[in-house]
Design an enzyme around this catalytic site. Structure first.
Site, short mmCIF file in Angstrom:
data_model
loop_
_atom_site.label_atom_id
_atom_site.label_comp_id
_atom_site.label_asym_id
_atom_site.label_seq_id
_atom_site.Cartn_x
_atom_site.Cartn_y
_atom_site.Cartn_z
CE LYS A 1 -9.80 6.46 -8.21
NZ LYS A 1 -8.48 6.90 -8.77
CD GLU B 1 -4.29 -8.68 -7.96
OE1 GLU B 1 -3.48 -8.95 -7.04
OE2 GLU B 1 -4.00 -8.05 -8.97
CB CYS C 1 0.80 -7.93 -7.40
SG CYS C 1 -0.51 -8.21 -8.59
CD GLU D 1 3.55 -5.46 -3.92
OE1 GLU D 1 3.26 -6.16 -4.90
OE2 GLU D 1 2.68 -4.84 -3.26
#
Length: 479
Positions: free
Chosen positions: A178, A251, A285, A381
């Site tokens: 997806k 991840e 990231c 983040e």
């Protein structure tokens, strides 16, 4: 005159289909803020169909030889290369990324990574067969795990799709993938290209939102769930998968420290860190977003980095002078702007700190100094073109600051002192440490983190092995 929207469809069992209940979502080009396509909003019936197709195809694909799987992946790599312009155009429309940089910096690594996993299919290794008990021979078999439910993110839709499907298919698994609901176009195009190569049902694509992904992970068919995404999403996947003990490959987020010592080559460090921090609008990231600089060179470094930010350009995909395009969606733009709006009084915006233009989701290259370790923008983040700078006094404090976050994906050290570089690389609690560089990746080396950055490896033989299971076979020598 009304422009007809492109109609994207699911790819299930070798056929392109709308959602069973006809629901759709609109897909927006983030460089313009305009809708350019529709995609299925897949529900439970679509997930059931995709899982059934993958399950039906699994026995046949599992029993192919490594050479056959290698041949198929090499064909896919060649086909992607032959249709590179189409893939780049779809990805740019998906994300607003610069066309030139997408063609030069993303397409070639993707093709190379597929070819790497094609080779890895024929190089599975394990403990040698032997007599570990008198009269008994033991054999280790490495087998595919089965159907893999995979969810890819919106920051690198094409490349992350490759990181998902290539090792899984190389190992003999079948896939239901997806893409993000904001970036389905390039993945659907991949399915069109792959259609002529793989048997029906080996590779399936379903479009949809968070609920679609949740239905995939909770489905009883997959043996493994793999996601690249936020920490929150990863925790939800891990919790859902635990109910029937699925394998999980996560991840997740990152907050990469970039530790610059007083003996570093400042001009080179500034140039490389600016690129590594602003490439893809910082939506990476592993981006070089959290710079720690020795106090003796702090002011000089900040001034140079602010100038580099001012010289960095963002803009339309067809502008050859830009380093990056827009943020992916209005929510991401709001998130990035919110971090800057909530900065504490002791912080100073050295460059940027504002939206660019009135159309699309562009944000200026930003540098923020004067920050403390417990500030929100240090601990969380941002996932945007924002580089923060902190000052440290010695190696011990640099490590304390670098490791003092919940993420542990990537890091870098900038120094001419070999011993210091080795000590730092040993003590930095991150899955990757670069020395005097930041962000290069190669197919042969693993990518993955610790702590809240997740577990499991992408790329490399380690990433390939994640999609296999180990079976011990013992036989009596007495017949």
């Amino acid at each position: 005159m009304t422009t007809e929207l492109r109609r994207l469809r699911n790819y299930i069992g070798g056929e392109f289909k709308d959602a069973a209940d006809g629901r759709i979502t609109e897909v927006v080009n983030p460089a313009t803020g305009e809708v350019y396509a529709t995609a299925p909003l897949s529900g439970q019936a679509d997930v059931d169909a995709a899982m059934a197709a993958a399950a039906a195809a699994f026995p046949g694909w599992r029993d192919t030889t490594p050479a056959e799987r290698q041949k198929a992946l090499l064909k896919i790599a060649d086909a992607f290369e032959a249709r590179a312009d189409e893939l780049v155009a779809a990805e740019s429309e998906n994300t607003g990324k610069p066309l030139g940089l997408t063609a030069s910096e993303e397409l070639p690594p993707m093709v190379d990574q597929i070819r790497f996993f094609a080779g890895a299919a024929r190089l599975l290794e394990g403990r040698s067969a032997g007599e570990y008990m008198d009269g008994m021979t033991s054999i280790i078999r490495r087998e595919p795990v089965g159907v893999c439910a995979q969810v890819a993110p919106w920051n690198y839709p094409m490349m992350m799709a490759v990181w998902k499907f290539a090792p899984a298919i190389a190992a003999g698994n079948t896939v239901v993938l997806k893409p993000s609901d904001t970036t389905p176009a390039s993945t659907v195009l991949m399915a069109e290209i792959i259609d002529s190569v793989l048997p029906k049902g080996v590779f399936n694509v379903i479009c949809g939102d968070r609920e679609t992904g949740k239905a995939m992970v909770e489905h009883s068919t997959p043996a493994m769930a793999s996601i690249t995404g936020s920490v929150r999403a990863g925790m939800q996947v891990a919790e859902s998968a635990s109910k029937d003990v699925k394998r999980v490959h996560l991840e997740l987020g990152g907050k990469a420290p970039v530790v610059v010592f007083e003996d570093a080559d400042i001009p080179k460090a500034v140039e490389d860190i600016a690129v590594a921090g602003y490439f893809n609008a910082g939506q990476d990231c592993t981006a070089a977003t959290r710079v720690l600089v020795h106090e003796s060179i702090h002011d000089e470094f900040v001034a140079a980095l602010a100038k580099a930010a001012a010289d960095t350009k963002t803009g339309a995909p067809d502008d050859e002078d830009v380093l990056y395009g827009p943020l992916n969606n209005p929510n991401q733009l709001k998130q990035v702007a919110g971090f800057i709006e909530r900065l504490p009084a002791h912080a100073k915006v050295e460059a940027g700190g504002h939206q660019v233009g009135e159309k699309g989701y562009f944000y200026a290259p930003t540098v923020v100094s004067g920050l403390k370790q417990d500030d929100e923008i240090i601990q969380n983040e941002v996932f945007g073109p924002v580089i923060t700078v902190q000052s440290f006094t010695d190696e011990s404090q640099a490590l304390e600051y670098a490791n003092g976050v919940e993420f542990a994906l990537a890091s870098s050290v900038w120094t001419k002192d070999h011993g210091r570089a080795m000590r730092m690389s040993k003590n930095l609690d991150f899955g990757c440490v670069w020395i005097n560089t930041h962000i290069p990746l190669v197919a042969e080396m693993p990518h993955g983190g610790f702590k809240k950055s997740g577990y499991g490896k992408d790329l490399s033989a380690y990433g390939f092995e994640d999609y296999t299971r180990i079976k011990h076979v013992m036989t009596s020598l007495d017949g």
